[in-house]
Design an enzyme around this catalytic site. Structure first.
Site, short mmCIF file in Angstrom:
data_model
loop_
_atom_site.label_atom_id
_atom_site.label_comp_id
_atom_site.label_asym_id
_atom_site.label_seq_id
_atom_site.Cartn_x
_atom_site.Cartn_y
_atom_site.Cartn_z
N HIS A 56 149.48 30.69 6.85
CA HIS A 56 150.53 29.76 6.39
C HIS A 56 151.85 30.49 6.18
O HIS A 56 151.94 31.40 5.35
CB HIS A 56 150.11 29.10 5.08
CG HIS A 56 150.98 27.95 4.67
ND1 HIS A 56 151.06 26.77 5.38
CD2 HIS A 56 151.85 27.80 3.63
CE1 HIS A 56 151.90 25.95 4.79
NE2 HIS A 56 152.41 26.55 3.73
N GLN A 61 162.21 30.89 5.22
CA GLN A 61 162.35 31.16 3.78
C GLN A 61 162.42 32.66 3.48
O GLN A 61 162.82 33.06 2.38
CB GLN A 61 161.21 30.49 3.00
CG GLN A 61 161.33 28.97 3.05
CD GLN A 61 160.17 28.25 2.37
OE1 GLN A 61 159.34 28.86 1.70
NE2 GLN A 61 160.09 26.95 2.57
N ARG A 83 163.12 24.73 -5.06
CA ARG A 83 163.25 23.93 -3.87
C ARG A 83 164.71 23.52 -3.63
O ARG A 83 165.16 23.43 -2.50
CB ARG A 83 162.35 22.68 -3.94
CG ARG A 83 162.08 22.08 -2.58
CD ARG A 83 161.12 20.91 -2.65
NE ARG A 83 161.72 19.72 -3.24
CZ ARG A 83 161.28 18.48 -3.04
NH1 ARG A 83 160.22 18.27 -2.30
NH2 ARG A 83 161.87 17.45 -3.62
N TYR A 122 158.62 23.27 10.04
CA TYR A 122 159.10 21.93 9.68
C TYR A 122 160.60 21.77 9.75
O TYR A 122 161.14 20.73 9.40
CB TYR A 122 158.53 21.49 8.34
CG TYR A 122 158.93 22.19 7.07
CD1 TYR A 122 158.90 23.55 6.94
CD2 TYR A 122 159.28 21.43 5.94
CE1 TYR A 122 159.22 24.17 5.73
CE2 TYR A 122 159.60 22.03 4.74
CZ TYR A 122 159.57 23.40 4.64
OH TYR A 122 159.88 24.00 3.45
N HIS A 209 152.87 17.17 6.68
CA HIS A 209 153.32 18.10 5.63
C HIS A 209 152.50 18.03 4.35
O HIS A 209 152.04 19.05 3.84
CB HIS A 209 154.80 17.84 5.31
CG HIS A 209 155.36 18.76 4.26
ND1 HIS A 209 155.24 18.51 2.91
CD2 HIS A 209 156.02 19.93 4.36
CE1 HIS A 209 155.81 19.49 2.22
NE2 HIS A 209 156.28 20.36 3.08
N ARG A 212 152.86 13.87 -0.18
CA ARG A 212 154.20 13.50 -0.65
C ARG A 212 155.05 13.01 0.51
O ARG A 212 155.79 12.05 0.39
CB ARG A 212 154.95 14.73 -1.22
CG ARG A 212 154.42 15.34 -2.45
CD ARG A 212 155.48 16.23 -3.14
NE ARG A 212 156.15 17.21 -2.30
CZ ARG A 212 155.79 18.48 -2.15
NH1 ARG A 212 154.73 18.93 -2.78
NH2 ARG A 212 156.47 19.32 -1.39
N HIS A 234 149.67 20.70 3.29
CA HIS A 234 149.77 21.12 1.88
C HIS A 234 149.03 20.10 1.02
O HIS A 234 149.14 18.90 1.26
CB HIS A 234 151.22 21.08 1.38
CG HIS A 234 152.14 22.07 2.01
ND1 HIS A 234 153.23 21.69 2.75
CD2 HIS A 234 152.18 23.42 1.99
CE1 HIS A 234 153.90 22.76 3.15
NE2 HIS A 234 153.28 23.82 2.71
N GLU A 237 149.54 21.11 -4.74
CA GLU A 237 150.24 22.33 -5.15
C GLU A 237 150.90 22.15 -6.51
O GLU A 237 150.96 23.08 -7.30
CB GLU A 237 151.32 22.70 -4.11
CG GLU A 237 152.10 23.96 -4.48
CD GLU A 237 153.18 24.35 -3.47
OE1 GLU A 237 153.48 23.53 -2.58
OE2 GLU A 237 153.71 25.46 -3.59
N HIS A 271 147.05 25.51 -0.44
CA HIS A 271 147.17 25.63 -1.91
C HIS A 271 145.93 25.13 -2.66
O HIS A 271 145.28 25.92 -3.33
CB HIS A 271 148.44 24.94 -2.46
CG HIS A 271 149.71 25.44 -1.86
ND1 HIS A 271 150.04 26.78 -1.88
CD2 HIS A 271 150.72 24.80 -1.21
CE1 HIS A 271 151.22 26.93 -1.27
NE2 HIS A 271 151.64 25.75 -0.86
N ASP A 322 153.26 32.15 3.20
CA ASP A 322 154.00 30.96 2.76
C ASP A 322 155.51 31.16 2.69
O ASP A 322 156.19 31.16 3.69
CB ASP A 322 153.41 30.47 1.43
CG ASP A 322 153.86 29.07 1.06
OD1 ASP A 322 154.55 28.44 1.87
OD2 ASP A 322 153.50 28.58 -0.03
ZN LIG Z 1 154.00 25.92 2.49
#
Ligand SMILES: [Zn+2]
Length: 454
Positions: A56, A61, A83, A122, A209, A212, A234, A237, A271, A322
């Site tokens: 993952h 990021q 976030r 994504y 994803h 959510r 995911h 989490e 997660h 991640d």
């Molecule tokens: Zn992730």
């Protein structure tokens, strides 16, 4: 044909000595011979183990690693404030920058001992949400970065449709993720084409994803699209996500998923932090891989995975980097074990009685990683991809037990990654990636530019 001669090698039935491993030009292990004499041209290494797959990652990021360690204005800092920083950041990244950041992250993964990665990709659209002329523009960039670094890639285009379980619209930074089912179908087709045009070990899967970001009806449809391919998502989490799914879907995330889908070993659930014992036990028995990202989960203050309950019915797990705040095979496994110890106030929690923690953690990550990436790796055996890590011998070799090299690598840092092969591509030599200088120099330029624009 390449040859590696290992004084010690971890083979499927345990440690062996004086092992000659031949890798064919197609990247597969061709022959494994214990108690052998070294080929004259062989690369000699003290210890050889199969390489783990990183199940993952969000490579972009990596460029914000360390930039969200300043406390925000609120009484309590959280995932949600992190976030916000992440969304501001990704709002300015260009395709060239995304490629440069990904290449750097992949180099660091290889240098830490990962031979392959599942990129949970994504970021698809331009800032503001308009599609690129090529809907797969940014997937092309990820594949290019994988090719520059030599890492094995399983590309996972991510479906992201809504801003919360209640169906609220996307906004701000999220617009770069957005798709509807039609456009996502085009993106998946284009991404499969990109994966098919890359190296033979490149894999593919799809990634709704989260509960959510994906409406329940869309998840049902996506689960039927490519039933033979890995499906990553995911789940559980954040505690706020539990509250939202309870309110809208009338169940906790894992409970709801198990009740509404045939969850089996094609599922990799990232997660799984917040589960009741019943959820953990049933998910462990389902065959799904728990995609644990212990360093990121600790960094974000997510919570602690219930490993003992999940593993009891032979649950599968693997690890992922991640957010890429710190990229390390050993670091992920150490944090996983330590989080369990801190919660349970006990030592060596994951291992079976009399088993080495390092061995238990490493074998688990090999098996879960290979399954999650649908990658024929995880063992040093003829016919598998040549995903291999050579380690330094370490100080504890004097004590005889071979598993100590894994314990020393994971827990003391006294063992280093020396060499790494990904599907036979010899990418890390004496601790450094073969293209490290060029890829790091390009990355530094990107950071200078980002620093002036943020
Ligand atoms: Zn992730």
């Amino acid at each position: 044909m390449q040859s590696i001669f290992a004084e010690n090698a971890l083979l499927p039935d345990g440690w062996a000595t004086n092992v000659n491993v031949r890798i064919g030009d197609d990247g597969h292990v061709a022959e494994v011979t214990p108690n052998a004499a070294a080929d004259t041209a062989a690369t000699r290494v003290p210890v050889l183990v199969p390489a783990v797959s990183n199940l993952h990652s969000h490579t972009f990021q990596r460029a914000m690693a360390g930039l969200a360690e300043r406390r925000g204005p609120n009484e309590r800092d959280s995932f949600w404030t992190w976030r916000e920083v992440m969304y501001r950041f990704l709002d300015i990244l260009t395709p060239d920058e995304i490629e440069a950041v990904a290449a750097l992250a992949f180099v660091e993964m290889l240098e830490s001992g990962f031979a392959a990665v599942a990129e949970f990709h994504y970021l698809h659209n331009q800032p503001g949400g308009a599609q690129y002329d090529d809907i797969g523009e940014l997937a092309v960039r990820i594949a290019a970065a994988a090719s520059q670094s030599g890492i094995g890639l399983t590309l996972l285009p991510v479906y992201y449709r809504q801003g919360g379980v209640d169906g609220r619209p996307l906004k701000g930074g999220q617009l770069r993720f957005a798709n509807e089912l039609d456009s996502f179908g085009n993106l998946v087709a284009r991404s499969m084409e990109i994966a098919a045009g890359a190296t033979a070990d490149t894999g593919f899967g799809i990634a709704p994803h989260s509960l959510r970001a994906v409406p329940a009806a869309d998840l049902a449809e996506l689960a039927g699209w490519q039933p033979q391919l890995p499906l990553h998502m995911h789940i559980a989490e954040q505690e706020a996500e539990i509250e939202e799914t309870l309110a809208v879907l009338k169940g906790r995330p894992v409970e709801w998923l198990l009740g509404n889908h045939d969850v089996d070993d094609r599922w990799c659930l990232i997660h799984c932090t917040h589960m009741t014992p019943d959820e953990a036990s049933r998910l462990g028995a389902s065959g799904a891989v728990a995609g644990l990202c212990p360093v990121t989960e600790a960094n974000l203050g997510d919570g602690i995975f219930d490993a003992p309950t999940f593993l009891k019915p032979a649950g599968n797990f693997g690890v992922g980097s991640d957010s890429n705040i710190s990229i390390s095979v050993a670091g992920e496994l150490r944090q996983l074990e330590y989080s369990q110890r801190l919660r349970d106030r006990a030592r060596v929690v994951l291992a079976e009685p009399k088993q080495s923690a390092g061995r238990r953690l490493y074998l688990g990550a090999l098996s879960g990683g290979m399954r999650a990436l649908n990658r024929n790796s995880g063992e040093i055996a003829a016919g598998r991809w040549g995903d291999l890590v050579a380690l330094s011998a370490g100080e504890l070799s004097a004590f005889g037990a071979k598993d100590l090299v894994l314990d020393e690598w994971i827990f003391t840092g006294g063992v280093q990654v020396r060499d790494v092969w990904a599907a036979g591509r010899y990418m890390v030599r004496d601790g450094s990636h073969v293209s490290s200088d060029a890829i790091r120099a390009r990355y530094r330029k990107v950071l200078e530019s980002l620093g002036s624009r943020l």
